[in-house]
Design an enzyme around this catalytic site. Structure first.
Site, PDB file in Angstrom:
ATOM      1  N   CYS A 166     -16.158   1.955   0.567  1.00 52.34           N
ATOM      2  CA  CYS A 166     -15.221   1.055   0.813  1.00 52.34           C
ATOM      3  C   CYS A 166     -14.826   1.029   2.489  1.00 52.34           C
ATOM      4  O   CYS A 166     -14.085   0.186   2.648  1.00 52.34           O
ATOM      5  CB  CYS A 166     -14.068   1.442  -0.080  1.00 52.34           C
ATOM      6  SG  CYS A 166     -13.604   3.237   0.181  1.00 52.34           S
ATOM      7  N   GLN A 188      -9.976  -3.798  -3.633  1.00 43.48           N
ATOM      8  CA  GLN A 188     -11.291  -3.382  -3.177  1.00 43.48           C
ATOM      9  C   GLN A 188     -12.494  -3.287  -4.130  1.00 43.48           C
ATOM     10  O   GLN A 188     -13.187  -4.022  -3.957  1.00 43.48           O
ATOM     11  CB  GLN A 188     -11.147  -1.805  -3.023  1.00 43.48           C
ATOM     12  CG  GLN A 188     -12.262  -1.154  -2.496  1.00 43.48           C
ATOM     13  CD  GLN A 188     -12.693  -1.582  -0.935  1.00 43.48           C
ATOM     14  OE1 GLN A 188     -12.084  -1.692  -0.016  1.00 43.48           O
ATOM     15  NE2 GLN A 188     -14.104  -2.190  -0.952  1.00 43.48           N
ATOM     16  N   ARG A 234       0.755  -1.227  -0.087  1.00 44.76           N
ATOM     17  CA  ARG A 234      -0.080   0.129  -0.134  1.00 44.76           C
ATOM     18  C   ARG A 234       0.944   1.155   0.013  1.00 44.76           C
ATOM     19  O   ARG A 234       1.593   1.638   0.910  1.00 44.76           O
ATOM     20  CB  ARG A 234      -0.976   0.117   1.231  1.00 44.76           C
ATOM     21  CG  ARG A 234      -1.441   1.379   1.402  1.00 44.76           C
ATOM     22  CD  ARG A 234      -2.824   1.286   2.409  1.00 44.76           C
ATOM     23  NE  ARG A 234      -3.844   0.523   1.915  1.00 44.76           N
ATOM     24  CZ  ARG A 234      -4.999   0.556   2.342  1.00 44.76           C
ATOM     25  NH1 ARG A 234      -5.348   1.242   3.590  1.00 44.76           N
ATOM     26  NH2 ARG A 234      -6.050   0.034   2.059  1.00 44.76           N
ATOM     27  N   ARG A 241     -13.831  -8.405   1.351  1.00 42.03           N
ATOM     28  CA  ARG A 241     -12.306  -8.234   1.166  1.00 42.03           C
ATOM     29  C   ARG A 241     -11.350  -9.459   1.141  1.00 42.03           C
ATOM     30  O   ARG A 241     -10.523  -9.794   0.257  1.00 42.03           O
ATOM     31  CB  ARG A 241     -11.754  -7.110   2.019  1.00 42.03           C
ATOM     32  CG  ARG A 241     -12.093  -5.659   1.689  1.00 42.03           C
ATOM     33  CD  ARG A 241     -11.899  -5.101   0.425  1.00 42.03           C
ATOM     34  NE  ARG A 241     -10.356  -5.194  -0.011  1.00 42.03           N
ATOM     35  CZ  ARG A 241      -9.562  -4.252   0.703  1.00 42.03           C
ATOM     36  NH1 ARG A 241     -10.051  -3.088   1.404  1.00 42.03           N
ATOM     37  NH2 ARG A 241      -8.169  -4.181   0.670  1.00 42.03           N
ATOM     38  N   HIS A 292      -7.260   1.028  -6.545  1.00 42.83           N
ATOM     39  CA  HIS A 292      -7.468   0.212  -5.324  1.00 42.83           C
ATOM     40  C   HIS A 292      -8.200  -1.236  -6.115  1.00 42.83           C
ATOM     41  O   HIS A 292      -9.294  -1.499  -5.614  1.00 42.83           O
ATOM     42  CB  HIS A 292      -8.483   0.779  -4.259  1.00 42.83           C
ATOM     43  CG  HIS A 292      -8.420   0.222  -2.875  1.00 42.83           C
ATOM     44  ND1 HIS A 292      -7.519  -0.953  -2.635  1.00 42.83           N
ATOM     45  CD2 HIS A 292      -8.855   0.575  -1.706  1.00 42.83           C
ATOM     46  CE1 HIS A 292      -7.692  -1.166  -1.191  1.00 42.83           C
ATOM     47  NE2 HIS A 292      -8.647  -0.448  -0.926  1.00 42.83           N
ATOM     48  N   ASP A 307     -17.223   7.438  -1.233  1.00 39.33           N
ATOM     49  CA  ASP A 307     -16.024   7.094  -0.660  1.00 39.33           C
ATOM     50  C   ASP A 307     -15.746   8.456   0.213  1.00 39.33           C
ATOM     51  O   ASP A 307     -16.304   9.535  -0.277  1.00 39.33           O
ATOM     52  CB  ASP A 307     -14.700   6.839  -1.556  1.00 39.33           C
ATOM     53  CG  ASP A 307     -13.466   6.467  -1.118  1.00 39.33           C
ATOM     54  OD1 ASP A 307     -13.425   6.360   0.269  1.00 39.33           O
ATOM     55  OD2 ASP A 307     -12.544   6.251  -1.802  1.00 39.33           O
TER      56      ASP A 307
HETATM   57  N1   CP Z   1     -11.105  -0.411   2.489  1.00 34.18           N
HETATM   58  C1   CP Z   1     -10.079  -0.229   2.635  1.00 34.18           C
HETATM   59  O1   CP Z   1      -8.848  -0.408   1.857  1.00 34.18           O
HETATM   60  O2   CP Z   1      -9.842  -0.243   3.939  1.00 34.18           O
HETATM   61  P1   CP Z   1      -8.204  -0.184   4.902  1.00 34.18           P
HETATM   62  O3   CP Z   1      -7.741   1.311   4.456  1.00 34.18           O
HETATM   63  O4   CP Z   1      -8.658  -0.133   6.308  1.00 34.18           O
HETATM   64  O5   CP Z   1      -7.311  -1.048   4.603  1.00 34.18           O
HETATM   65  N1  NVA Z   2      -9.891   6.708  -1.107  1.00 37.50           N
HETATM   66  C1  NVA Z   2      -9.577   6.199   0.114  1.00 37.50           C
HETATM   67  C2  NVA Z   2      -9.885   4.953   0.098  1.00 37.50           C
HETATM   68  C3  NVA Z   2      -9.427   4.275   1.608  1.00 37.50           C
HETATM   69  C4  NVA Z   2      -9.691   2.591   1.618  1.00 37.50           C
HETATM   70  C5  NVA Z   2      -8.099   6.583   0.298  1.00 37.50           C
HETATM   71  O1  NVA Z   2      -7.132   6.397  -0.584  1.00 37.50           O
HETATM   72  O2  NVA Z   2      -7.769   7.015   1.487  1.00 37.50           O
END
Ligand code: CP
Ligand code: NVA
Length: 306
Positions: A265, A132, A102, A293, A129, A225
Protein backbone atom coordinates in the site's frame (compact mmCIF):
# COMPACT_ATOMS: atom_id res chain seq x y z
CA UNK A 1 -27.32 8.69 4.69
CA UNK A 2 -24.65 6.65 2.95
CA UNK A 3 -21.04 6.53 4.13
CA UNK A 4 -17.94 4.57 3.06
CA UNK A 5 -16.49 3.18 6.27
CA UNK A 6 -15.61 -0.45 5.56
CA UNK A 7 -15.65 -2.84 2.61
CA UNK A 8 -17.59 -5.14 4.95
CA UNK A 9 -20.57 -2.77 4.68
CA UNK A 10 -20.86 -3.52 0.94
CA UNK A 11 -22.59 -6.39 -0.81
CA UNK A 12 -20.49 -8.27 -3.40
CA UNK A 13 -22.56 -6.58 -6.12
CA UNK A 14 -21.98 -3.11 -4.67
CA UNK A 15 -18.24 -3.78 -4.52
CA UNK A 16 -18.23 -5.04 -8.13
CA UNK A 17 -20.19 -1.97 -9.27
CA UNK A 18 -17.72 0.38 -7.58
CA UNK A 19 -14.82 -1.44 -9.26
CA UNK A 20 -16.54 -1.27 -12.64
CA UNK A 21 -17.17 2.45 -12.19
CA UNK A 22 -13.54 3.00 -11.18
CA UNK A 23 -12.42 1.26 -14.39
CA UNK A 24 -14.78 3.49 -16.42
CA UNK A 25 -13.61 6.69 -14.74
CA UNK A 26 -9.98 5.65 -15.21
CA UNK A 27 -10.53 4.96 -18.92
CA UNK A 28 -12.38 8.26 -19.33
CA UNK A 29 -9.57 10.14 -17.56
CA UNK A 30 -6.89 8.45 -19.70
CA UNK A 31 -8.88 9.33 -22.82
CA UNK A 32 -8.62 13.05 -22.05
CA UNK A 33 -10.48 13.84 -18.86
CA UNK A 34 -13.52 13.20 -16.70
CA UNK A 35 -16.90 14.86 -17.02
CA UNK A 36 -17.46 17.40 -14.18
CA UNK A 37 -20.04 15.27 -12.35
CA UNK A 38 -19.06 16.88 -9.01
CA UNK A 39 -19.23 20.49 -10.21
CA UNK A 40 -19.81 22.75 -7.20
CA UNK A 41 -19.24 19.94 -4.67
CA UNK A 42 -16.69 20.14 -1.86
CA UNK A 43 -14.89 17.52 0.21
CA UNK A 44 -13.24 18.19 3.59
CA UNK A 45 -10.08 16.14 4.17
CA UNK A 46 -9.54 15.71 7.88
CA UNK A 47 -6.22 14.15 8.89
CA UNK A 48 -4.94 13.01 12.29
CA UNK A 49 -1.93 11.32 10.62
CA UNK A 50 0.42 12.07 7.71
CA UNK A 51 -0.37 11.07 4.13
CA UNK A 52 0.91 11.29 0.58
CA UNK A 53 -1.39 9.05 -1.47
CA UNK A 54 -4.67 9.56 0.36
CA UNK A 55 -4.44 13.31 0.49
CA UNK A 56 -3.21 13.91 -3.04
CA UNK A 57 -5.40 11.29 -4.72
CA UNK A 58 -8.54 12.67 -3.06
CA UNK A 59 -7.62 16.27 -3.91
CA UNK A 60 -6.83 15.43 -7.53
CA UNK A 61 -9.86 13.16 -7.82
CA UNK A 62 -12.13 16.02 -6.74
CA UNK A 63 -10.47 18.41 -9.21
CA UNK A 64 -10.82 15.90 -12.07
CA UNK A 65 -14.54 15.55 -11.36
CA UNK A 66 -15.11 19.31 -11.21
CA UNK A 67 -15.26 19.68 -7.43
CA UNK A 68 -12.91 21.02 -4.76
CA UNK A 69 -11.21 19.57 -1.70
CA UNK A 70 -10.07 21.29 1.47
CA UNK A 71 -7.09 19.83 3.38
CA UNK A 72 -7.30 20.05 7.17
CA UNK A 73 -4.00 19.07 8.80
CA UNK A 74 -3.60 17.17 12.09
CA UNK A 75 -2.84 20.50 13.81
CA UNK A 76 -5.94 22.29 12.55
CA UNK A 77 -9.11 20.71 13.91
CA UNK A 78 -7.41 18.50 16.54
CA UNK A 79 -10.26 16.02 16.53
CA UNK A 80 -11.48 15.33 20.06
CA UNK A 81 -8.89 17.63 21.66
CA UNK A 82 -9.81 21.17 20.66
CA UNK A 83 -13.41 20.14 20.09
CA UNK A 84 -15.46 16.98 20.59
CA UNK A 85 -15.81 14.59 17.65
CA UNK A 86 -19.62 15.00 17.44
CA UNK A 87 -19.27 18.80 17.39
CA UNK A 88 -16.63 18.65 14.66
CA UNK A 89 -18.98 16.46 12.60
CA UNK A 90 -21.97 18.75 13.20
CA UNK A 91 -20.07 21.90 12.18
CA UNK A 92 -17.86 20.61 9.34
CA UNK A 93 -20.84 18.95 7.64
CA UNK A 94 -22.59 22.36 7.46
CA UNK A 95 -19.77 23.62 5.21
CA UNK A 96 -18.83 20.72 2.92
CA UNK A 97 -20.67 18.07 0.89
CA UNK A 98 -18.54 15.18 2.12
CA UNK A 99 -15.92 14.42 4.76
CA UNK A 100 -12.92 12.16 4.32
CA UNK A 101 -11.24 11.41 7.64
CA UNK A 102 -7.99 9.64 8.58
CA UNK A 103 -7.99 8.89 12.29
CA UNK A 104 -6.28 6.84 14.97
CA UNK A 105 -9.32 5.23 16.61
CA UNK A 106 -11.96 3.73 14.34
CA UNK A 107 -14.57 4.74 16.92
CA UNK A 108 -13.91 8.35 15.81
CA UNK A 109 -14.88 7.45 12.23
CA UNK A 110 -18.10 5.91 13.51
CA UNK A 111 -18.84 8.99 15.64
CA UNK A 112 -18.15 11.33 12.71
CA UNK A 113 -20.54 9.31 10.57
CA UNK A 114 -23.17 9.32 13.28
CA UNK A 115 -23.17 13.10 13.76
CA UNK A 116 -22.38 14.26 10.22
CA UNK A 117 -25.17 15.41 7.93
CA UNK A 118 -23.03 14.56 4.87
CA UNK A 119 -21.32 11.32 3.76
CA UNK A 120 -18.17 10.29 5.64
CA UNK A 121 -15.34 8.36 3.94
CA UNK A 122 -12.83 6.40 6.01
CA UNK A 123 -9.34 7.37 4.81
CA UNK A 124 -7.69 4.89 7.24
CA UNK A 125 -8.25 4.04 10.87
CA UNK A 126 -6.60 1.58 13.24
CA UNK A 127 -9.28 -0.93 12.15
CA UNK A 128 -9.26 -0.79 8.36
CA UNK A 129 -8.35 1.07 5.14
CA UNK A 130 -11.25 0.57 2.72
CA UNK A 131 -10.12 3.13 0.10
CA UNK A 132 -6.83 1.25 -0.13
CA UNK A 133 -8.68 -2.06 -0.38
CA UNK A 134 -10.86 -0.81 -3.23
CA UNK A 135 -7.81 0.44 -5.17
CA UNK A 136 -6.06 -2.86 -4.51
CA UNK A 137 -8.85 -4.96 -5.99
CA UNK A 138 -8.95 -2.59 -8.96
CA UNK A 139 -5.24 -3.34 -9.46
CA UNK A 140 -5.79 -7.07 -8.98
CA UNK A 141 -8.61 -7.31 -11.55
CA UNK A 142 -6.58 -5.27 -14.04
CA UNK A 143 -3.81 -7.86 -13.75
CA UNK A 144 -5.73 -11.08 -13.14
CA UNK A 145 -9.19 -10.47 -14.63
CA UNK A 146 -12.56 -9.80 -13.00
CA UNK A 147 -13.22 -13.41 -12.06
CA UNK A 148 -11.00 -14.01 -9.04
CA UNK A 149 -12.36 -17.48 -8.26
CA UNK A 150 -9.45 -19.77 -7.43
CA UNK A 151 -6.96 -16.88 -7.38
CA UNK A 152 -4.89 -16.58 -4.21
CA UNK A 153 -3.83 -13.45 -2.34
CA UNK A 154 -1.04 -14.03 0.22
CA UNK A 155 -0.66 -11.25 2.77
CA UNK A 156 2.73 -11.43 4.51
CA UNK A 157 3.10 -9.40 7.70
CA UNK A 158 1.04 -7.70 10.36
CA UNK A 159 -2.67 -8.48 10.77
CA UNK A 160 -3.40 -4.77 10.51
CA UNK A 161 -5.87 -2.29 8.99
CA UNK A 162 -4.77 -2.96 5.42
CA UNK A 163 -4.89 -6.76 5.88
CA UNK A 164 -8.40 -6.38 7.29
CA UNK A 165 -9.70 -4.56 4.21
CA UNK A 166 -8.00 -7.10 1.94
CA UNK A 167 -9.64 -10.01 3.79
CA UNK A 168 -13.05 -8.37 3.42
CA UNK A 169 -12.55 -7.57 -0.27
CA UNK A 170 -11.18 -11.02 -1.15
CA UNK A 171 -13.96 -12.89 0.61
CA UNK A 172 -16.66 -10.67 -0.92
CA UNK A 173 -15.23 -11.29 -4.40
CA UNK A 174 -14.60 -15.03 -4.02
CA UNK A 175 -10.80 -14.80 -4.00
CA UNK A 176 -8.71 -17.08 -1.77
CA UNK A 177 -6.85 -15.32 1.04
CA UNK A 178 -3.93 -16.44 3.19
CA UNK A 179 -2.15 -14.43 5.84
CA UNK A 180 1.24 -15.24 7.34
CA UNK A 181 2.71 -13.30 10.24
CA UNK A 182 4.31 -13.96 13.62
CA UNK A 183 2.33 -15.32 16.57
CA UNK A 184 0.64 -12.48 18.43
CA UNK A 185 0.13 -10.35 15.30
CA UNK A 186 -2.81 -12.19 13.73
CA UNK A 187 -5.91 -10.47 12.37
CA UNK A 188 -8.42 -9.71 15.15
CA UNK A 189 -10.87 -12.58 15.84
CA UNK A 190 -13.96 -10.53 14.88
CA UNK A 191 -12.36 -9.57 11.56
CA UNK A 192 -11.54 -13.20 10.82
CA UNK A 193 -15.08 -14.27 11.75
CA UNK A 194 -16.50 -11.69 9.32
CA UNK A 195 -14.16 -12.99 6.61
CA UNK A 196 -15.40 -16.52 7.29
CA UNK A 197 -19.02 -15.42 6.94
CA UNK A 198 -18.31 -13.76 3.57
CA UNK A 199 -16.22 -16.74 2.44
CA UNK A 200 -19.06 -19.16 3.21
CA UNK A 201 -21.20 -17.21 0.71
CA UNK A 202 -18.61 -16.47 -1.99
CA UNK A 203 -16.68 -19.75 -1.86
CA UNK A 204 -13.32 -18.17 -0.94
CA UNK A 205 -10.85 -20.32 0.97
CA UNK A 206 -9.18 -18.44 3.80
CA UNK A 207 -6.25 -19.61 5.89
CA UNK A 208 -3.88 -18.18 8.47
CA UNK A 209 -0.39 -19.54 9.04
CA UNK A 210 2.89 -18.60 10.73
CA UNK A 211 4.82 -19.89 7.71
CA UNK A 212 5.43 -17.32 4.94
CA UNK A 213 6.66 -20.05 2.57
CA UNK A 214 3.40 -22.00 2.86
CA UNK A 215 1.48 -18.75 2.36
CA UNK A 216 3.13 -17.76 -0.93
CA UNK A 217 2.95 -21.22 -2.52
CA UNK A 218 0.71 -20.94 -5.61
CA UNK A 219 0.00 -17.27 -4.83
CA UNK A 220 -1.21 -14.97 -7.63
CA UNK A 221 -0.73 -11.89 -5.46
CA UNK A 222 1.79 -11.27 -2.66
CA UNK A 223 0.96 -8.26 -0.51
CA UNK A 224 2.87 -6.71 2.35
CA UNK A 225 2.68 -3.59 4.51
CA UNK A 226 4.83 -1.91 7.14
CA UNK A 227 5.55 -3.88 10.30
CA UNK A 228 4.76 -0.90 12.54
CA UNK A 229 1.78 1.21 11.49
CA UNK A 230 1.31 4.91 12.20
CA UNK A 231 0.80 5.22 15.94
CA UNK A 232 2.97 2.15 16.69
CA UNK A 233 6.31 3.94 16.28
CA UNK A 234 7.46 3.01 19.80
CA UNK A 235 7.09 -0.70 18.90
CA UNK A 236 9.03 -0.34 15.65
CA UNK A 237 12.34 -1.72 16.92
CA UNK A 238 10.80 -4.75 18.59
CA UNK A 239 8.61 -5.46 15.57
CA UNK A 240 11.60 -5.17 13.20
CA UNK A 241 13.14 -8.14 15.06
CA UNK A 242 9.97 -10.20 15.33
CA UNK A 243 8.88 -9.75 11.70
CA UNK A 244 12.29 -10.39 10.12
CA UNK A 245 11.36 -13.91 8.86
CA UNK A 246 8.41 -12.32 7.03
CA UNK A 247 10.38 -10.08 4.69
CA UNK A 248 9.11 -10.14 1.09
CA UNK A 249 12.39 -10.59 -0.80
CA UNK A 250 13.36 -12.09 -4.16
CA UNK A 251 13.69 -15.61 -2.70
CA UNK A 252 10.19 -15.56 -1.24
CA UNK A 253 8.65 -14.13 -4.41
CA UNK A 254 10.33 -16.92 -6.42
CA UNK A 255 8.29 -19.47 -4.41
CA UNK A 256 4.97 -18.11 -5.74
CA UNK A 257 3.45 -18.54 -9.22
CA UNK A 258 5.80 -17.29 -11.99
CA UNK A 259 3.36 -14.48 -12.89
CA UNK A 260 2.72 -13.40 -9.29
CA UNK A 261 2.21 -9.68 -8.74
CA UNK A 262 3.65 -7.99 -5.65
CA UNK A 263 1.71 -5.24 -3.92
CA UNK A 264 2.31 -2.81 -1.06
CA UNK A 265 0.00 0.00 0.00
CA UNK A 266 3.05 2.26 0.59
CA UNK A 267 4.88 3.98 2.16
CA UNK A 268 7.38 1.08 2.04
CA UNK A 269 10.21 0.60 4.48
CA UNK A 270 12.64 -0.75 1.94
CA UNK A 271 14.99 -3.29 3.48
CA UNK A 272 12.44 -4.23 6.14
CA UNK A 273 9.14 -5.74 4.99
CA UNK A 274 10.14 -5.54 1.31
CA UNK A 275 13.48 -5.36 -0.51
CA UNK A 276 14.56 -2.89 -3.22
CA UNK A 277 14.84 -5.82 -5.60
CA UNK A 278 11.16 -6.67 -5.15
CA UNK A 279 9.88 -3.08 -5.10
CA UNK A 280 11.66 -2.32 -8.36
CA UNK A 281 11.55 -5.83 -9.82
CA UNK A 282 9.48 -7.44 -12.58
CA UNK A 283 6.61 -8.58 -10.33
CA UNK A 284 6.00 -5.20 -8.68
CA UNK A 285 2.79 -3.31 -9.51
CA UNK A 286 3.36 -0.74 -6.77
CA UNK A 287 3.10 2.40 -8.89
CA UNK A 288 -0.04 1.34 -10.76
CA UNK A 289 -1.47 0.40 -7.37
CA UNK A 290 -0.69 3.85 -5.99
CA UNK A 291 -2.22 5.54 -9.05
CA UNK A 292 -5.34 3.42 -8.66
CA UNK A 293 -6.06 5.06 -5.30
CA UNK A 294 -7.21 8.06 -7.32
CA UNK A 295 -9.40 6.11 -9.74
CA UNK A 296 -10.98 3.96 -7.04
CA UNK A 297 -11.77 6.98 -4.88
CA UNK A 298 -13.40 8.79 -7.78
CA UNK A 299 -15.88 5.92 -7.93
CA UNK A 300 -16.57 6.36 -4.20
CA UNK A 301 -16.98 10.12 -4.65
CA UNK A 302 -19.26 9.66 -7.65
CA UNK A 303 -21.45 7.28 -5.69
CA UNK A 304 -21.65 9.38 -2.51
CA UNK A 305 -21.59 12.97 -3.82
CA UNK A 306 -22.86 13.04 -7.42
N1 CP B 1 -1.32 3.99 1.24
C1 CP B 1 -1.64 5.15 1.85
O1 CP B 1 -2.73 5.31 2.42
O2 CP B 1 -0.68 6.10 1.75
P1 CP B 1 -0.64 7.49 2.54
O3 CP B 1 -0.47 7.16 3.99
O4 CP B 1 0.52 8.23 1.96
O5 CP B 1 -1.95 8.21 2.30
N1 NVA C 1 -0.78 -0.01 8.07
C1 NVA C 1 -0.26 1.28 7.68
C2 NVA C 1 -0.85 1.69 6.36
C3 NVA C 1 -0.36 3.01 5.85
C4 NVA C 1 -1.04 3.42 4.57
C5 NVA C 1 -0.56 2.30 8.76
O1 NVA C 1 -1.67 2.26 9.32
O2 NVA C 1 0.29 3.13 9.05
Amino acid sequence: MEHFLSLADLTPDELRRLLAQALELKAEWKAGGNRPILKGKTLGLLFQKPSLRTRVSFEMGMIHLGGQALYLSPFEIQLGKRESVPDVARVLSRYVDGIMARVFAHSDILTLAEYSSVPVINGLSDYNHPCQGLADFLTIIENKGVDLTGRKLAFIGDGNNVATSLLFGATLLGMDFTIAGPPGYELPADVWAQGERFAAISGSHITATYDPHAAVAEADVIYTDVWASMGQEDEAEERARIFLPYQVNEDLVAEAKPDVIVMHCLPAHRGQEITDGVCDGPHSVLWDQAENRMHAQKAILARLLA
